[in-house]
Design a protein around this motif. Structure first.
Motif, PDB file in Angstrom:
ATOM      1  N   GLY A   6       0.806  -1.220   0.000  1.00 26.72           N
ATOM      2  CA  GLY A   6       0.000   0.000   0.000  1.00 26.72           C
ATOM      3  C   GLY A   6       0.831   1.256   0.000  1.00 26.72           C
ATOM      4  N   GLY A   7       1.928   1.251  -0.789  1.00 24.81           N
ATOM      5  CA  GLY A   7       2.694   2.467  -1.015  1.00 24.81           C
ATOM      6  C   GLY A   7       2.110   3.208  -2.204  1.00 24.81           C
ATOM      7  N   PRO A   8       2.827   4.189  -2.755  1.00 22.62           N
ATOM      8  CA  PRO A   8       2.280   4.955  -3.882  1.00 22.62           C
ATOM      9  C   PRO A   8       1.870   4.103  -5.074  1.00 22.62           C
ATOM     10  N   THR A   9       2.679   3.088  -5.432  1.00 24.25           N
ATOM     11  CA  THR A   9       2.328   2.260  -6.584  1.00 24.25           C
ATOM     12  C   THR A   9       1.063   1.458  -6.320  1.00 24.25           C
ATOM     13  N   GLY A  10       1.006   0.773  -5.172  1.00 21.32           N
ATOM     14  CA  GLY A  10      -0.154  -0.047  -4.869  1.00 21.32           C
ATOM     15  C   GLY A  10      -1.425   0.760  -4.708  1.00 21.32           C
ATOM     16  N   LEU A  11      -1.334   1.931  -4.065  1.00 23.69           N
ATOM     17  CA  LEU A  11      -2.523   2.757  -3.869  1.00 23.69           C
ATOM     18  C   LEU A  11      -2.989   3.379  -5.179  1.00 23.69           C
ATOM     19  N   ALA A  12      -2.039   3.780  -6.027  1.00 20.72           N
ATOM     20  CA  ALA A  12      -2.420   4.298  -7.345  1.00 20.72           C
ATOM     21  C   ALA A  12      -3.122   3.207  -8.153  1.00 20.72           C
ATOM     22  N   ARG A  30       2.314  -2.237   6.895  1.00 17.27           N
ATOM     23  CA  ARG A  30       2.367  -1.247   7.974  1.00 17.27           C
ATOM     24  C   ARG A  30       0.959  -1.028   8.542  1.00 17.27           C
ATOM     25  N   ASP A  31       0.923  -0.602   9.801  1.00 21.57           N
ATOM     26  CA  ASP A  31      -0.387  -0.321  10.399  1.00 21.57           C
ATOM     27  C   ASP A  31      -0.829   1.118  10.166  1.00 21.57           C
ATOM     28  N   ALA A  32       0.057   1.927   9.572  1.00 20.48           N
ATOM     29  CA  ALA A  32      -0.267   3.308   9.206  1.00 20.48           C
ATOM     30  C   ALA A  32       0.776   3.764   8.191  1.00 20.48           C
ATOM     31  N   PRO A  33       0.427   4.718   7.330  1.00 16.82           N
ATOM     32  CA  PRO A  33       1.414   5.193   6.354  1.00 16.82           C
ATOM     33  C   PRO A  33       2.672   5.725   7.025  1.00 16.82           C
ATOM     34  N   SER A  34       3.812   5.504   6.416  1.00 21.53           N
ATOM     35  CA  SER A  34       5.081   5.980   6.950  1.00 21.53           C
ATOM     36  C   SER A  34       5.103   7.510   6.992  1.00 21.53           C
ATOM     37  N   MET A  47       1.847  13.383 -12.776  1.00 19.93           N
ATOM     38  CA  MET A  47       0.792  14.366 -12.509  1.00 19.93           C
ATOM     39  C   MET A  47      -0.353  14.222 -13.514  1.00 19.93           C
ATOM     40  N   GLU A  48      -0.036  13.865 -14.750  1.00 17.14           N
ATOM     41  CA  GLU A  48      -1.087  13.613 -15.741  1.00 17.14           C
ATOM     42  C   GLU A  48      -1.925  12.403 -15.330  1.00 17.14           C
ATOM     43  N   VAL A  49      -1.264  11.362 -14.821  1.00 16.56           N
ATOM     44  CA  VAL A  49      -2.004  10.191 -14.337  1.00 16.56           C
ATOM     45  C   VAL A  49      -2.945  10.597 -13.215  1.00 16.56           C
ATOM     46  N   PHE A  50      -2.446  11.380 -12.270  1.00 20.44           N
ATOM     47  CA  PHE A  50      -3.290  11.835 -11.158  1.00 20.44           C
ATOM     48  C   PHE A  50      -4.439  12.699 -11.669  1.00 20.44           C
ATOM     49  N   ARG A  51      -4.166  13.549 -12.637  1.00 20.57           N
ATOM     50  CA  ARG A  51      -5.207  14.410 -13.212  1.00 20.57           C
ATOM     51  C   ARG A  51      -6.326  13.552 -13.809  1.00 20.57           C
ATOM     52  N   GLY A  52      -5.938  12.437 -14.443  1.00 20.76           N
ATOM     53  CA  GLY A  52      -6.938  11.555 -15.022  1.00 20.76           C
ATOM     54  C   GLY A  52      -7.713  10.766 -13.989  1.00 20.76           C
ATOM     55  N   VAL A  53      -7.045  10.362 -12.920  1.00 15.64           N
ATOM     56  CA  VAL A  53      -7.709   9.604 -11.856  1.00 15.64           C
ATOM     57  C   VAL A  53      -8.700  10.486 -11.115  1.00 15.64           C
ATOM     58  N   ASP A  54      -8.243  11.668 -10.750  1.00 13.61           N
ATOM     59  CA  ASP A  54      -9.055  12.558  -9.910  1.00 13.61           C
ATOM     60  C   ASP A  54      -8.418  13.938  -9.926  1.00 13.61           C
ATOM     61  N   GLY A  55      -9.139  14.902 -10.473  1.00  5.25           N
ATOM     62  CA  GLY A  55      -8.598  16.253 -10.523  1.00  5.25           C
ATOM     63  C   GLY A  55      -8.247  16.801  -9.157  1.00  5.25           C
ATOM     64  N   ASP A  56      -9.001  16.388  -8.124  1.00  7.25           N
ATOM     65  CA  ASP A  56      -8.713  16.869  -6.771  1.00  7.25           C
ATOM     66  C   ASP A  56      -7.365  16.358  -6.287  1.00  7.25           C
ATOM     67  N   THR A 116       1.441   9.665  -0.157  1.00  7.75           N
ATOM     68  CA  THR A 116       0.856   8.374   0.216  1.00  7.75           C
ATOM     69  C   THR A 116      -0.441   8.573   0.984  1.00  7.75           C
ATOM     70  N   ARG A 117      -0.465   9.539   1.892  1.00  6.87           N
ATOM     71  CA  ARG A 117      -1.706   9.812   2.628  1.00  6.87           C
ATOM     72  C   ARG A 117      -2.817  10.261   1.674  1.00  6.87           C
ATOM     73  N   ALA A 118      -2.473  11.119   0.705  1.00  9.62           N
ATOM     74  CA  ALA A 118      -3.466  11.588  -0.263  1.00  9.62           C
ATOM     75  C   ALA A 118      -3.970  10.433  -1.128  1.00  9.62           C
ATOM     76  N   LEU A 119      -3.061   9.552  -1.536  1.00  6.00           N
ATOM     77  CA  LEU A 119      -3.452   8.396  -2.339  1.00  6.00           C
ATOM     78  C   LEU A 119      -4.295   7.419  -1.525  1.00  6.00           C
ATOM     79  N   MET A 120      -3.966   7.266  -0.252  1.00  5.45           N
ATOM     80  CA  MET A 120      -4.761   6.383   0.613  1.00  5.45           C
ATOM     81  C   MET A 120      -6.209   6.881   0.684  1.00  5.45           C
ATOM     82  N   ARG A 121      -6.367   8.181   0.872  1.00  2.00           N
ATOM     83  CA  ARG A 121      -7.733   8.741   0.917  1.00  2.00           C
ATOM     84  C   ARG A 121      -8.459   8.486  -0.390  1.00  2.00           C
ATOM     85  N   ARG A 122      -7.758   8.741  -1.497  1.00  2.00           N
ATOM     86  CA  ARG A 122      -8.401   8.578  -2.799  1.00  2.00           C
ATOM     87  C   ARG A 122      -8.733   7.121  -3.077  1.00  2.00           C
TER      88      ARG A 122
END
Length: 606
Positions: A6-12, A30-34, A47-56, A116-122
């Motif tokens: 559940g790091g950036p790659t897995g959460l994305a 982990r029991d919480a993000p590092s 950033m283009e990938v993120f823009r496509g997933v969710d503009g927020d 990572t926290r932002a990706l976890m929320r998304r």
């Protein structure tokens, strides 16, 4: 799909799978993000990938990041404060923005622990089962594939017991030291031990205040007491990471206690002895090994795939590690969606390795080249790393009767002699110091002289064409219209406002879908270009005047015309769900054939 990690790659990947309508479960040990900062540069393609997933998500990466003025510089000095400035490199060459004409968005400086926290929320917001779609404190013990699917067994902490998940496919994205990859018997190939370092995560408002007139992303410090790289993760918050090299087996990571690290940090900062009013707080000290390796394969059988750091480990120079992993997820997500939703043969999944492994090899080679560029400046200052390594080898080869404490003392004394060259010999008015300072300045003034941050071709110009003779991904100038390359960005006027061609590929996606940009085909219909039961496809007509048609886009600035005019008055550009071009033609029948082929085989020149 079960995602291990559940790091950036897995959460994305989790967020992308949800977007394509694919059920998934992500297991994070982990029991919480590092909270320990690692990567911090998010390039334009990510950033283009993120823009496509969710503009927020994309906006958060920009809005919550420091302003460009705080991170555009790399600085070389004898200390962060109160020292001699040796040179500086503006990585944006005077530009007032990080944005370029090649992308609708731009790179940013946003630390991995925050991302990572932002990706976890998304990932949790996008998941059909909400927060339970990502399970933390779950240590995967076994991944077992058979002809029908994959069984993943994990031990869940805090009395959670054993969890067993049955999935059609599994993606292993559990980091550089992937236990799952090791269990699968997949080896890494490359340079395993380029350098050993201790990362010291610390906060200091006092240091941030001292640096207000000399902000930078990276500070390279050379003085008689310290050779350190300091990463300013966020000058607004006074958050930093210092990278301190060490030389095993004579030195050990345990030698770097918090007291030792604080002494080194104060020397690197340049706070004078007795200047106790200046405060810093060490939050964490971690050792790590810099490697340049790519896994021998990106798959185990037909149902298990590697992604992110589990598949490739780069030196941090250039910032490719996290970005490459997120782009792995982007490539793989739509293919898993196409196969699990019955839109494509499982053969499509074979293209993941043939497309992404050459990119990883290319980025590995460039990261090593960048690392070697980093070493040019200490070499010019009379501190060639080869000399330190040679000294280490001599000391480690001393007779075994010499205790380890004495070996450390001998090594440190030798290193101190080397570092002494960065004292008055370097800074005073003498021929040697003047020559060395001039050499560093020349390197900083030369765009190829030392470490760079921006690599436009590797960022948005890499191609999924067959690799070159060395097995590396082919590169093209940003904005190139070519099969295998990301579709060029061009602003279009639509009934929904101004959108990029990349936005039109991602707009209203609920599953994997191809897009056709048609210029000069005013009456063409979608069923002319697709087959019944085939891959979903969206037709976007590019027109030369304002339009009120939702399916049309006005090429108000003529950018698309310039890209396609060599094809004549009519052109059709077929774009995959990940925005890479699958076909360029003026013959509708070729789009039908390409759409059929692209669902199960690599991009081909049509």
């Amino acid at each position: 799909v079960c995602v291990v990690g559940g790091g950036p790659t897995g959460l994305a990947l989790s967020a992308l799978l949800s977007r394509h309508g694919v059920a998934s479960a992500t297991l994070e040990r982990r029991d919480a993000p590092s909270t320990h900062p690692r990567a911090h540069f998010v390039n334009a393609r990510t950033m283009e990938v993120f823009r496509g997933v969710d503009g927020d998500l994309a906006r958060a990466c920009v809005d919550d990041a420091p302003a460009l003025a705080q991170w555009r510089w790399f600085r070389y000095a004898t200390s962060l404060t109160n020292g001699a400035a040796l040179g500086a490199v503006d990585q944006f060459d005077g530009a007032t923005t990080a944005r370029t004409k090649a992308s609708p968005t731009h790179s940013t400086h946003f630390s991995q622990h925050k991302l990572t926290r932002a990706l976890m929320r998304r990932a949790r917001e996008a998941h059909a089962e909400g927060a339970s779609g990502v399970i933390e404190d779950a240590r995967v013990e076994e991944v077992r594939a058979d002809a029908e699917g994959v069984t993943v067994r994990a031990e869940v902490g805090a009395g959670g017991g054993t969890l067993e998940i049955r999935a059609e496919y599994c993606v292993v994205a559990d980091g550089a030291n992937s236990e799952t990859r090791t269990r699968l018997g997949i080896a890494m190939r490359g340079k395993r031990d380029l350098q050993r370092l201790v990362n010291v995560h610390f906060k200091s408002r006092d240091l941030a205040n001292d640096l207000v007139d000399d902000p930078a992303m990276l500070y390279f410090v050379f003085n008689p007491d310290a050779v350190v790289v300091v990463v300013a993760h966020d000058l607004r918050e006074g958050e930093f990471v210092a990278q301190i090299p060490y030389l095993p087996p004579v030195q050990d990571a345990s030698d770097f206690t918090r007291a030792v690290c604080e002494r080194i940090l104060r020397s690197a900062i340049g706070w004078r002895d007795g200047e106790t009013s200046k405060k810093l707080e060490i939050l964490d000290v971690r050792a790590w090994t810099m490697s340049a390796e790519v896994s021998e394969t990106f798959r185990a059988g037909e149902r298990v795939f590697l992604a992110g750091d589990a598949a490739h480990r780069f030196p941090p120079s250039g910032g490719f590690g996290m970005n490459t992993g997120i782009q792995d997820a982007h490539n793989l997500a739509w293919k898993l969606a196409a196969v699990t939703r019955g839109l494509s043969s499982p053969k499509l999944l074979q293209t993941y390795e043939s497309e992404r492994r050459p990119v990883a090899l290319r980025n590995t080679a460039l990261s090593v080249e960048n690392f070697e560029a980093v070493l040019k400046i200490p070499t010019a200052l009379g501190l060639p790393p080869i000399a330190a390594n040679a000294l280490r080898d001599v000391v480690s080869g001393l007779p075994s009767v010499i205790p380890s404490s004495m070996r450390k003392t001998i090594l440190e004394a030798g290193l101190a002699v080397g570092r002494a060259q960065c004292g008055s010999l370097l800074t005073a008015d003498n021929p040697i110091g003047a020559a060395r300072r001039a050499a560093v300045k020349r390197m900083c003034d030369d765009p190829q002289g030392t470490l760079r941050l921006q690599f436009p071709k590797e960022d948005v110009g890499f191609s999924y064409e067959p690799a070159d003779a060395d097995g590396l991904a082919r590169l093209h100038e940003p904005g190139t219209l070519r099969v295998g390359v990301r579709v060029p960005h061009a602003w279009m006027q639509t009934t929904r406002g101004e959108l990029s061609t990349l936005d039109l590929v991602d707009e209203d996606v609920t599953g994997p879908r191809f897009t056709v940009f048609a210029r000069g085909f005013d009456d063409i219909q979608e069923d002319t270009l697709s087959e019944p039961g085939g891959f979903p496809m969206r037709l976007v007509r590019i027109v030369d005047s304002p339009t009120d048609s939702p399916s049309a886009a006005f090429d108000a600035y003529g950018a698309w015309f310039k890209k396609t005019n060599h094809l004549g008055t009519k052109s059709l550009v077929l774009v995959r769900p990940d925005a890479h071009v699958a076909c360029i033609t003026s013959d509708p029948s070729e789009v039908v054939v390409a759409l059929r082929e692209a669902s199960s085989s690599p991009a081909k020149n049509h």
